[in-house]
Design a protein around this motif. Structure first.
Motif, PDB file in Angstrom:
ATOM      1  N   PRO A   1       6.880  -4.513  13.486  1.00 32.24           N
ATOM      2  CA  PRO A   1       7.596  -3.228  13.345  1.00 32.24           C
ATOM      3  C   PRO A   1       7.384  -2.158  13.790  1.00 32.24           C
ATOM      4  O   PRO A   1       8.522  -1.283  13.104  1.00 32.24           O
ATOM      5  CB  PRO A   1       7.303  -4.264  12.226  1.00 32.24           C
ATOM      6  N   LYS A   2       6.188  -1.862  14.155  1.00 33.99           N
ATOM      7  CA  LYS A   2       6.502  -0.074  15.120  1.00 33.99           C
ATOM      8  C   LYS A   2       7.212   0.068  15.705  1.00 33.99           C
ATOM      9  O   LYS A   2       7.572   1.642  16.030  1.00 33.99           O
ATOM     10  CB  LYS A   2       5.338  -0.173  14.937  1.00 33.99           C
TER      11      LYS A   2
ATOM     12  N   VAL B   1       3.011  -5.467   0.179  1.00 37.05           N
ATOM     13  CA  VAL B   1       1.900  -4.197  -0.037  1.00 37.05           C
ATOM     14  C   VAL B   1       2.422  -2.816   1.012  1.00 37.05           C
ATOM     15  O   VAL B   1       2.482  -1.872   0.632  1.00 37.05           O
ATOM     16  CB  VAL B   1       0.407  -4.674   0.514  1.00 37.05           C
ATOM     17  N   ASN B   2       3.433  -3.269   1.633  1.00 37.62           N
ATOM     18  CA  ASN B   2       3.931  -2.971   2.805  1.00 37.62           C
ATOM     19  C   ASN B   2       4.950  -2.542   3.054  1.00 37.62           C
ATOM     20  O   ASN B   2       5.395  -1.328   2.935  1.00 37.62           O
ATOM     21  CB  ASN B   2       3.864  -3.782   4.511  1.00 37.62           C
ATOM     22  N   VAL B   3       5.938  -3.378   2.198  1.00 36.80           N
ATOM     23  CA  VAL B   3       7.754  -2.988   1.742  1.00 36.80           C
ATOM     24  C   VAL B   3       8.450  -3.349   0.571  1.00 36.80           C
ATOM     25  O   VAL B   3       7.671  -3.827  -0.245  1.00 36.80           O
ATOM     26  CB  VAL B   3       8.641  -4.044   2.874  1.00 36.80           C
ATOM     27  N   ARG B   4       9.291  -3.008   0.139  1.00 38.09           N
ATOM     28  CA  ARG B   4      10.250  -2.856  -1.174  1.00 38.09           C
ATOM     29  C   ARG B   4      11.598  -3.508  -0.891  1.00 38.09           C
ATOM     30  O   ARG B   4      12.208  -2.652  -0.083  1.00 38.09           O
ATOM     31  CB  ARG B   4      10.092  -1.770  -1.979  1.00 38.09           C
ATOM     32  N   ILE B   5      11.353  -4.913  -1.304  1.00 36.18           N
ATOM     33  CA  ILE B   5      12.870  -5.646  -1.041  1.00 36.18           C
ATOM     34  C   ILE B   5      13.980  -5.719  -1.875  1.00 36.18           C
ATOM     35  O   ILE B   5      15.111  -5.663  -2.272  1.00 36.18           O
ATOM     36  CB  ILE B   5      12.540  -6.868  -0.509  1.00 36.18           C
TER      37      ILE B   5
ATOM     38  N   ASN C   1       1.605   0.918   8.469  1.00 34.26           N
ATOM     39  CA  ASN C   1       1.793  -0.140   7.551  1.00 34.26           C
ATOM     40  C   ASN C   1       3.188  -1.206   7.740  1.00 34.26           C
ATOM     41  O   ASN C   1       3.484  -1.659   7.310  1.00 34.26           O
ATOM     42  CB  ASN C   1       2.034   0.128   5.708  1.00 34.26           C
ATOM     43  N   PHE C   2       2.365  -1.732   8.645  1.00 33.73           N
ATOM     44  CA  PHE C   2       3.730  -3.111  10.283  1.00 33.73           C
ATOM     45  C   PHE C   2       3.349  -4.288   9.698  1.00 33.73           C
ATOM     46  O   PHE C   2       3.770  -4.714  10.309  1.00 33.73           O
ATOM     47  CB  PHE C   2       3.874  -2.016  11.519  1.00 33.73           C
ATOM     48  N   GLY C   3       1.852  -4.349   8.712  1.00 37.83           N
ATOM     49  CA  GLY C   3       1.894  -6.247   8.340  1.00 37.83           C
ATOM     50  C   GLY C   3       0.750  -6.477   9.414  1.00 37.83           C
ATOM     51  O   GLY C   3      -0.043  -5.416  10.893  1.00 37.83           O
ATOM     52  N   GLY C   4       0.025  -7.818   9.497  1.00 41.17           N
ATOM     53  CA  GLY C   4      -0.470  -8.756  10.603  1.00 41.17           C
ATOM     54  C   GLY C   4      -0.225  -8.675  11.878  1.00 41.17           C
ATOM     55  O   GLY C   4      -1.336 -10.055  12.423  1.00 41.17           O
ATOM     56  N   LEU C   5       0.908  -9.376  11.897  1.00 43.29           N
ATOM     57  CA  LEU C   5       1.817 -10.098  12.811  1.00 43.29           C
ATOM     58  C   LEU C   5       2.163  -9.748  14.020  1.00 43.29           C
ATOM     59  O   LEU C   5       3.236  -8.266  13.983  1.00 43.29           O
ATOM     60  CB  LEU C   5       3.008 -11.241  12.555  1.00 43.29           C
TER      61      LEU C   5
ATOM     62  N   ASP D   1      11.871   1.249   8.389  1.00 42.46           N
ATOM     63  CA  ASP D   1      11.044   1.863   7.736  1.00 42.46           C
ATOM     64  C   ASP D   1      12.222   2.108   6.253  1.00 42.46           C
ATOM     65  O   ASP D   1      12.086   2.871   5.523  1.00 42.46           O
ATOM     66  CB  ASP D   1      11.845   3.476   8.326  1.00 42.46           C
ATOM     67  N   ILE D   2      13.046   1.645   5.921  1.00 41.92           N
ATOM     68  CA  ILE D   2      14.125   1.519   5.218  1.00 41.92           C
ATOM     69  C   ILE D   2      13.161   1.384   3.507  1.00 41.92           C
ATOM     70  O   ILE D   2      13.281   2.031   2.541  1.00 41.92           O
ATOM     71  CB  ILE D   2      15.831   0.969   5.304  1.00 41.92           C
ATOM     72  N   CYS D   3      12.530  -0.281   4.073  1.00 41.80           N
ATOM     73  CA  CYS D   3      11.736  -0.819   2.947  1.00 41.80           C
ATOM     74  C   CYS D   3      10.738   0.031   3.204  1.00 41.80           C
ATOM     75  O   CYS D   3       9.836  -0.483   2.211  1.00 41.80           O
ATOM     76  CB  CYS D   3      12.324  -1.695   2.940  1.00 41.80           C
ATOM     77  N   ARG D   4      10.168   0.498   4.408  1.00 39.74           N
ATOM     78  CA  ARG D   4       8.831   0.821   4.005  1.00 39.74           C
ATOM     79  C   ARG D   4       8.022   1.389   3.050  1.00 39.74           C
ATOM     80  O   ARG D   4       8.287   2.659   3.041  1.00 39.74           O
ATOM     81  CB  ARG D   4       8.445   0.997   5.587  1.00 39.74           C
TER      82      ARG D   4
END
Length: 625
Positions: free
Chosen positions: A505-506, A401-405, A527-531, A514-517
């Protein structure tokens, strides 16, 4: 959601769930006690993370078969597929001490047959089980296979088998040659259960089961009404025969091809569109596994069998078992533990200076666990294309949801146990082949020949239900985590601060993230995730902060509720100096943020910070910089 109060030591998280995958370790001292095998802690544990703590039901089932088929001083592990049992035997043969080389690993194949003919599903009537018997003094080595691969049987599978055994009049036909290692002869066990899925009086989930004359007895039986409530609450809303439909829906959800993800809709009625994950990705490119680690192990096995043999690369400080897999299977690996651009330059130097032998595959996480760092996937992709190796990315923490790998990876793996499920009551993993990969054809052909579905049907049903609202949950978790991290990060620059660094990740390798965000789906929210992870100016302050934090505390991450752990103690207790070389401090605390009210979460962390400061003499505070 209502906050989950940290349960007592050893209780499951969430409480009272028979298949919960986390266990409460409320204090720093409890976690150390767990790692040291302290009796106080071990005796209190009702469950644990399934790859590290063999579920009580699995232990009970193994004890039955050790008594039936084992020789004196033998233990067994239970596997759902023959290829896994064979892989276990191979692992034991390679890694056991020289003086134990003459000791055989023996495999017994069982077919548990439910003779209730009311079901039209063959899968509901037959359960294959592979029992691997080995000398008891090799159990620590055997446990490594269980932990690293995540391919042991599911606790729900064990529960099903125990239910059949409890309710059955059992007869055994057929013979087996215990001295024959490679082949197995099935024992067909015929049952007439009171309920075709489970006995009405189910086995207790305590530790008091025993074997008496071939039957199973329990000193305590849990309330049937309680189990009915728990199972209905957490998703048993489809028959086991619906597992095929559930698995198809899961693959489509992971592939990003569902136009509208309606709750409970049959896969036959679902409307599909081109994948949101990457060009030409379909459900046929997605493969399900019993756990995230089994997906990683299987990705490595796939590369070993489909590609030109060579060492792998482990890039960045990884979750512990990923490195172990690359070291213990195949020809070994090169380890670049910092995962920085400088490490990538060093890898490029290695490739230029010595193109033979070939680098077969590079494994990395995006972001990494626990330092939340991201490698430069653009540069990595260029190197892979130039030197013809495969990139395998674990996107569990970033999540799709946050990144495209996929544009940068040949294979993407993920632990579905985490935020994709969220409910902390089921394991699962996925592997996606990228159709744009230059190695897609040979990888696809090979996995088509070797893949066997070992994912237990009921686990798939639970996971499908849990994941229906995963996008909304991830967006809410993103918001909460960013708020907490902003607060803690602001404390790093105040006078007399005890917070040393916040890993998120922020701020960690932001340019690579940010390349994949993907674009944020909400206004004024990242949208930096929950960890995230946090360190303090001393280990004593870290302990005080952790003990004062009122959230649930134990292993795992990606839960719908906030879950914290002293990560380095939990994952690297026997290798603390080694981990410290790569910036993973002994006092590091990892936090997986949940769906609680944002204000409640901020109160928790503000309170814990006050308690940590109050417990520390002023002379130990960091001077204002």
């Amino acid at each position: 959601m209502s906050p989950i109060v940290c349960p007592p030591l050893g209780d499951s998280i969430p409480s009272a769930l028979p298949h919960a995958i986390s266990v409460s370790l409320p204090t720093w001292k409890d976690t150390v006690g767990y790692e040291e095998g302290e009796k106080r802690v071990v005796d209190a544990m009702k469950t644990g993370y399934p790859r590290f703590f063999i579920h009580r039901d699995i232990q009970r089932l193994a004890a039955i078969y050790e008594a039936k088929f084992g020789l004196p001083n033998e233990n067994c592990l239970l596997f759902p597929k023959e290829y896994i049992a064979n892989a276990f035997r191979d692992f034991m043969n390679v890694h056991r001490p020289e003086e134990k080389k003459t000791m055989n690993v023996r495999i017994v194949q069982l077919l548990l047959n439910d003779e209730d003919t009311s079901s039209s599903s063959t899968k509901e009537k037959e359960i294959f089980l592979f029992i691997a018997l080995f000398p008891s003094d090799l159990f620590p080595l055997a446990k490594q296979f269980w932990q690293h691969t995540g391919l042991g049987i599911s606790s729900r599978m064990a529960e099903r088998c125990l239910g059949l055994l409890e309710s059955a009049n059992t007869t055994t036909t057929g013979t087996t040659d215990f001295s024959h290692v490679r082949s197995t002869s099935p024992f067909r066990m015929t049952f007439s259960p009171r309920n075709k899925r489970y006995a009405a009086n189910r086995l207790s989930h305590n530790n008091n089961a025993s074997i008496e004359g071939g039957s199973i007895t329990n000193s305590v039986r849990e309330s049937e009404d309680h189990f009915t409530y728990v199972e209905e609450r957490y998703g048993r809303n489809m028959p086991v025969s619906a597992a095929v439909d559930a698995k198809r829906t899961l693959k489509r959800r992971i592939a990003g091809v569902l136009a509208q993800d309606d709750e409970g809709s049959s896969s036959e009625n679902q409307v599909l569109h081109p994948s949101l994950r990457g060009e030409d990705v379909t459900e046929d490119d997605v493969y399900l596994f019993p756990s995230g680690m089994s997906a990683i192990w299987s990705a490595h096995q796939l590369c070993l069998s489909a590609l030109k043999p060579g060492k792998s690369v482990c890039f960045g400080f990884p979750y512990t078992d990923t490195l172990k897999i690359l070291q213990k299977w195949g020809p070994g690996c090169h380890f670049y533990g910092n995962g920085t651009d400088a490490d990538l330059d060093e890898l490029e130097t290695l490739l230029k200076s010595n193109p033979e032998p070939q680098i077969m595959a590079l494994f990395c996480e995006f972001p990494s666990n626990p330092l939340l760092r991201c490698p430069n996937l653009q540069k990595m992709r260029k190197l892979a294309d130039e030197y013809d190796f495969v990139i395998v990315v674990d996107e569990t923490i970033g999540n799709f949801v946050n990144v495209r790998i996929l544009p940068y990876a040949d294979i993407v793996v993920s632990s579905l146990t985490k935020i994709f499920s969220g409910d902390c009551n089921v394991m699962g993993g996925s592997l996606i082949l990228s159709p744009s990969s230059r190695h897609y054809k040979e990888l696809k052909s090979r996995i088509g020949q070797t893949y066997q579905d070992s994912y237990w049907d009921e686990d798939a049903i639970f996971l499908e239900r849990n994941s229906r609202n995963f996008i909304k949950r991830i967006l809410d978790v993103n918001k909460n985590a960013e708020a907490v991290c902003d607060f803690l990060h602001s404390q790093t620059s105040v006078e007399n601060s005890v917070v040393k660094q916040v890993y998120y990740p922020k701020w960690e390798t932001r340019e690579n993230y940010d390349i994949c965000r993907l674009p944020s789906r909400t206004v004024n929210q990242g949208n930096f995730g929950g960890l995230f992870s946090v360190t303090f100016i001393s280990k004593e302050i870290a302990e005080a902060f952790f003990d004062a934090l009122p959230c649930a505390k134990g292993p795992s991450l990606g839960t719908n509720f906030t879950l914290a752990c002293p990560y380095t103690i939990l994952a690297h207790f026997l290798e603390l100096p080694w981990a410290a070389q790569y910036g993973v401090e002994e006092g590091l605390i990892r936090v997986s943020v949940g769906l609680e009210d944002t204000g409640t979460l901020l109160d928790w962390f503000q309170t814990a910070l006050r308690e940590a400061k109050a417990s520390t003499p002023k002379k130990s505070f960091r001077p204002d910089t």
